[in-house]
Design an enzyme around this catalytic site. Structure first.
Site, PDB file in Angstrom:
ATOM      1  N   TRP A 172      37.571  37.373  46.416  1.00  0.00           N
ATOM      2  CA  TRP A 172      36.387  36.514  46.288  1.00  0.00           C
ATOM      3  C   TRP A 172      36.732  35.232  45.542  1.00  0.00           C
ATOM      4  CZ3 TRP A 172      33.356  37.559  49.904  1.00  0.00           C
ATOM      5  CH2 TRP A 172      33.047  38.875  50.270  1.00  0.00           C
ATOM      6  N   ASP A 232      31.299  33.820  39.066  1.00  0.00           N
ATOM      7  CA  ASP A 232      30.671  34.655  40.090  1.00  0.00           C
ATOM      8  C   ASP A 232      30.518  36.044  39.476  1.00  0.00           C
ATOM      9  OD1 ASP A 232      30.114  36.353  42.215  1.00  0.00           O
ATOM     10  OD2 ASP A 232      31.797  35.695  43.466  1.00  0.00           O
ATOM     11  N   LYS A 274      24.512  43.603  45.262  1.00  0.00           N
ATOM     12  CA  LYS A 274      25.394  44.585  44.647  1.00  0.00           C
ATOM     13  C   LYS A 274      24.619  45.356  43.570  1.00  0.00           C
ATOM     14  CE  LYS A 274      28.510  42.694  47.174  1.00  0.00           C
ATOM     15  NZ  LYS A 274      29.478  41.673  46.890  1.00  0.00           N
TER      16      LYS A 274
HETATM   17  C1  LIG Z   1      30.069  40.598  47.708  1.00  0.00           C
HETATM   18  C2  LIG Z   1      30.651  39.497  46.911  1.00  0.00           C
HETATM   19  C3  LIG Z   1      30.627  38.162  47.356  1.00  0.00           C
HETATM   20  C4  LIG Z   1      30.095  37.761  48.700  1.00  0.00           C
HETATM   21  O1  LIG Z   1      28.722  37.840  48.713  1.00  0.00           O
HETATM   22  P1  LIG Z   1      27.861  37.378  49.956  1.00  0.00           P
HETATM   23  O2  LIG Z   1      26.486  37.412  49.409  1.00  0.00           O
HETATM   24  O3  LIG Z   1      28.104  38.349  51.061  1.00  0.00           O
HETATM   25  O4  LIG Z   1      28.289  36.007  50.329  1.00  0.00           O
HETATM   26  C5  LIG Z   1      31.141  37.196  46.531  1.00  0.00           C
HETATM   27  N1  LIG Z   1      31.653  37.493  45.317  1.00  0.00           N
HETATM   28  C6  LIG Z   1      31.685  38.757  44.868  1.00  0.00           C
HETATM   29  C7  LIG Z   1      32.259  39.039  43.517  1.00  0.00           C
HETATM   30  C8  LIG Z   1      31.196  39.800  45.649  1.00  0.00           C
HETATM   31  O5  LIG Z   1      31.237  41.054  45.190  1.00  0.00           O
END
Ligand SMILES: *Cc1c(COP(=O)(O)O)cnc(C)c1O
Length: 361
Positions: free
Chosen positions: A101, A171, A195
């Site tokens: 990511w 993030d 998540k």
């Molecule tokens: C799942 C995830 C993403 C991607 O998320 P989307 O909403 O599908 O774009 C980005 N960063 C992390 C840390 C993730 O776990």
């Protein structure tokens, strides 16, 4: 058929209490005679839903007044572009690569300016967090970027990097609301909610006000400008209304359990059950260095692809769903977010013990 234990990395389990409440309000939301899905985002009812959600999130995370909370769409992945478009004034940013990511965010930033990799754990398949105490931070960097919890590899920063005065952007998709956080350490905290908070379709961006300016990169679409969404309190256009409504319920669920301190205690207890077992198992092994282990995503292997596949299959039959590791790493991964009850992890470990006894001599 009842509910199973869902160890998916995302979309993931939501608290049963929240789902039940949403079900109860599905046809008639509190006397409005309609579902939240059917209601105008400009209505009084929805206005209080989004305002209350924001107020509860601010309370949970102790978000200072000089930070805006934005409820947006496009997932975390859209923020990979929105961040450089809004923050790259010098067109320079530093990225720490701790997994896929972070790498994707870095690659997106390369479209817009000079993105530098100032640390990486790619040399050991992202099984650790690099030492970030003395990084070669670029003097003209607009920000330093991290992915705080690495969903795929199961690592988490236990200490934030020293950004040498530069704005930290994080993030937190897979560790959102899992433990207390000092918002003042960050310029931007953002994450997709699917998540640890709510249904897919909402991304929450918490951003310090001085970072919200008209001065975005040329060609930045209106919908990608933080200022537009901040000035309109996330109601510039139709927001992901139902998703925000569910997020609001999850915020209240966490508040009722005692807030982020209580979540941390609960999550540490849950993760310890699994890690303690892995540390003494003769069959299963964790794949991450101990100091950097995530409380949310726990990858493990048997050392044999055949046994991994057998385990995943038998676990599924026993009611433990989505234990297969990410397609790029193999093995197993148990994602044990806030909504995973402690019994889910206890029962998983019981099952693993039994599998180990049956498959070792
Ligand atoms: C799942 C995830 C993403 C991607 O998320 P989307 O909403 O599908 O774009 C980005 N960063 C992390 C840390 C993730 O776990």
């Amino acid at each position: 058929m009842g509910r199973i234990y869902n160890f998916s990395a995302g979309p993931a389990m939501l608290p049963v209490e929240v789902l039940q409440e949403a079900a109860d309000e599905m046809l008639d939301y509190r006397g409005t005679g309609m579902s939240v899905m059917e209601m105008s985002h400009r209505s009084k009812a929805f206005e209080s839903i989004i305002q209350e959600a924001e107020a509860d999130l601010r309370e949970l995370m102790s978000i200072p007044d000089n930070y805006k909370v934005l409820f947006l769409q496009g997932g975390a992945s859209q923020q990979f572009a929105a961040i450089p478009m809004n923050l790259m004034k010098n067109k320079v940013a530093d990225y720490i690569i701790t997994g896929q990511w972070a790498k994707k965010a870095y690659q997106e930033a390369c479209i817009y300016g000079k993105a530098n990799i100032i640390a990486s754990s790619a040399d050991k398949t992202f099984s650790y967090i690099p030492d970030c105490s003395d990084l070669p931070v670029s003097s003209d960097a607009d920000y330093v970027y991290i992915c705080e919890n690495n969903t795929i590899y199961g690592t988490k920063y236990k200490k934030l990097p020293d950004t040498k005065g530069k704005t930290l952007v994080a993030d937190v998709s897979s560790c959102f609301l899992s433990e207390p956080v000092d918002v003042t350490r960050y310029g931007v905290i953002y994450g997709g909610v699917q998540k640890n908070i709510g249904p897919a379709g909402v991304v929450i961006v918490i951003i310090r006000e001085d970072l919200i300016t008209e001065d975005t990169l040329p060609g930045t679409p209106t919908m990608m400008k933080y200022k537009i969404h901040a000035d309109n309190a996330s109601l510039y256009n139709t927001p992901p209304a139902y998703g925000i409504y569910i997020c609001g319920k999850v915020f209240k669920w966490i508040k009722n359990l005692g807030g982020l301190e209580a979540m941390k205690v609960r999550n540490e207890k849950k993760a310890a059950i699994l890690y303690d077992f892995l540390d003494q198992s003769k069959l299963f092994k964790g794949t991450v260095v101990k100091e950097d282990r995530s409380l949310m995503n726990v990858p493990f292997v048997t050392g044999s692809e055949e046994l991994d596949a057998k385990f995943i299959k038998e676990a599924k039959a026993a009611g433990f769903e989505n234990l297969k590791g990410h397609r790029t790493v193999g093995g197993m991964r148990a994602s044990i977010y806030n909504a995973m009850p402690i019994e889910g992890v206890e029962k998983l470990v019981e099952f693993m013990k039994q599998f180990e006894a049956e498959n070792t001599k």
